[in-house]
Design an enzyme around this catalytic site. Structure first.
Site, PDB file in Angstrom:
ATOM      1  CG  ASP A 133       3.848  -7.557   9.874  1.00 20.48           C
ATOM      2  OD1 ASP A 133       4.988  -7.955   9.598  1.00 20.48           O
ATOM      3  OD2 ASP A 133       2.877  -8.318  10.086  1.00 20.48           O
ATOM      4  CG  ASP A 137       4.300 -13.040   6.431  1.00 20.95           C
ATOM      5  OD1 ASP A 137       4.681 -12.309   5.515  1.00 20.95           O
ATOM      6  OD2 ASP A 137       4.606 -14.241   6.531  1.00 20.95           O
ATOM      7  CE  LYS A 197       8.772  -6.810  10.988  1.00 22.08           C
ATOM      8  NZ  LYS A 197       7.338  -7.076  10.745  1.00 22.08           N
ATOM      9  CG  ASP A 227       0.794 -10.132  12.824  1.00 22.82           C
ATOM     10  OD1 ASP A 227       1.748  -9.634  12.219  1.00 22.82           O
ATOM     11  OD2 ASP A 227       0.697 -11.356  13.062  1.00 22.82           O
ATOM     12  CG  ASP A 282       4.798  -6.573  13.672  1.00 23.41           C
ATOM     13  OD1 ASP A 282       5.691  -6.354  12.833  1.00 23.41           O
ATOM     14  OD2 ASP A 282       3.854  -7.356  13.491  1.00 23.41           O
TER      15      ASP A 282
END
Ligand SMILES: O=C(O)COP(=O)(O)O
Length: 220
Positions: A8, A10, A144, A166, A170
């Site tokens: 990931d 951010d 994702k 995070d 995700d």
């Protein structure tokens, strides 16, 4: 055993304190790591923001717009069904009727800072993925995880997938991973399902973890 690393952006690679601009030492590290193992950044973000926030970051490839856009070897692949343009028009119409502010990516419709009860669109063919309070409206099968499956197919990759993340968006990334890694600043529900929780937050945690892979201190 072959490994594919997917991370990931951010709050995993980039720190909110830096305005999500990538730190130069991290970009250099990831660029080096990507020369040893395939490493893809898998993010909800759009291409135009990434080119501003991480101009020097050169991973093996990118999965942008939460799985919908794949960049690999100078090519762009769209991971969305053909009828998405029609569905997206209808979504935009409904958002405008409700006077909800939105922005559009190449595939996604983004609605920032909204609570889930205000975003009841009832649309066949579409779904909403959350990243904290921000919503991403996507084709129903795109996330994702489906972005990573697209890459696996493209690379004809049969080894182990190591995912680092995070936040809520995700979870689908973790679903297709053999090893799930959470940074120390991850949400509690992410840490709970992770196989490894890093000691340090954001890029620091990622550098420490990947350095141990390069030095052979961690075997996956
Ligand atoms: O802010 C976003 O669009 C999400 O970004 P992330 O998936 O890299 O956390």
């Amino acid at each position: 055993m072959a490994y594919l690393f997917v991370s990931d952006y951010d709050r995993t690679l980039a720190d909110e304190k830096d305005g999500f601009v990538i730190r130069e030492n991290l970009a250099e590290f990831i660029n080096h790591f990507s020369s040893k193992y395939p490493f893809f950044v898998v993010t909800g973000r759009e291409r135009r923001f990434i080119s501003r926030l991480a101009p020097t970051l050169k991973p093996t490839g990118w999965v942008l717009e939460n799985g919908a856009i794949i960049l690999y070897g100078e090519k762009t692949y769209i991971n969305a069904p053909k009828n998405w343009a029609e569905i997206r028009k209808e979504i935009i119409k409904r958002l405008e009727e409700k006077e909800i502010k939105y922005s559009v990516g190449e595939v996604i419709v983004y609605v920032n800072n909204i609570d889930s009860s205000s975003l009841d669109l009832h649309l066949e063919g579409a779904k909403v993925e959350w990243n904290r309070n921000d919503a991403m409206i996507l084709p129903k099968d795109v996330d994702k995880g489906s972005g990573v499956l697209f890459i696996k197919n493209l690379l004809n990759f049969k080894g182990k997938v190591i995912a680092i993340g995070d936040s809520q968006n995700d979870i689908p990334l973790f679903r297709v991973a053999d090893v799930k890694v959470a940074v120390s600043n991850a949400l509690p529900e992410i840490k709970e399902i992770a196989d490894i929780v890093l000691d340090k937050p954001n890029g620091k945690g990622v550098i420490e973890f990947l350095s141990k892979i390069l030095s052979g201190e961690i075997f996956l």
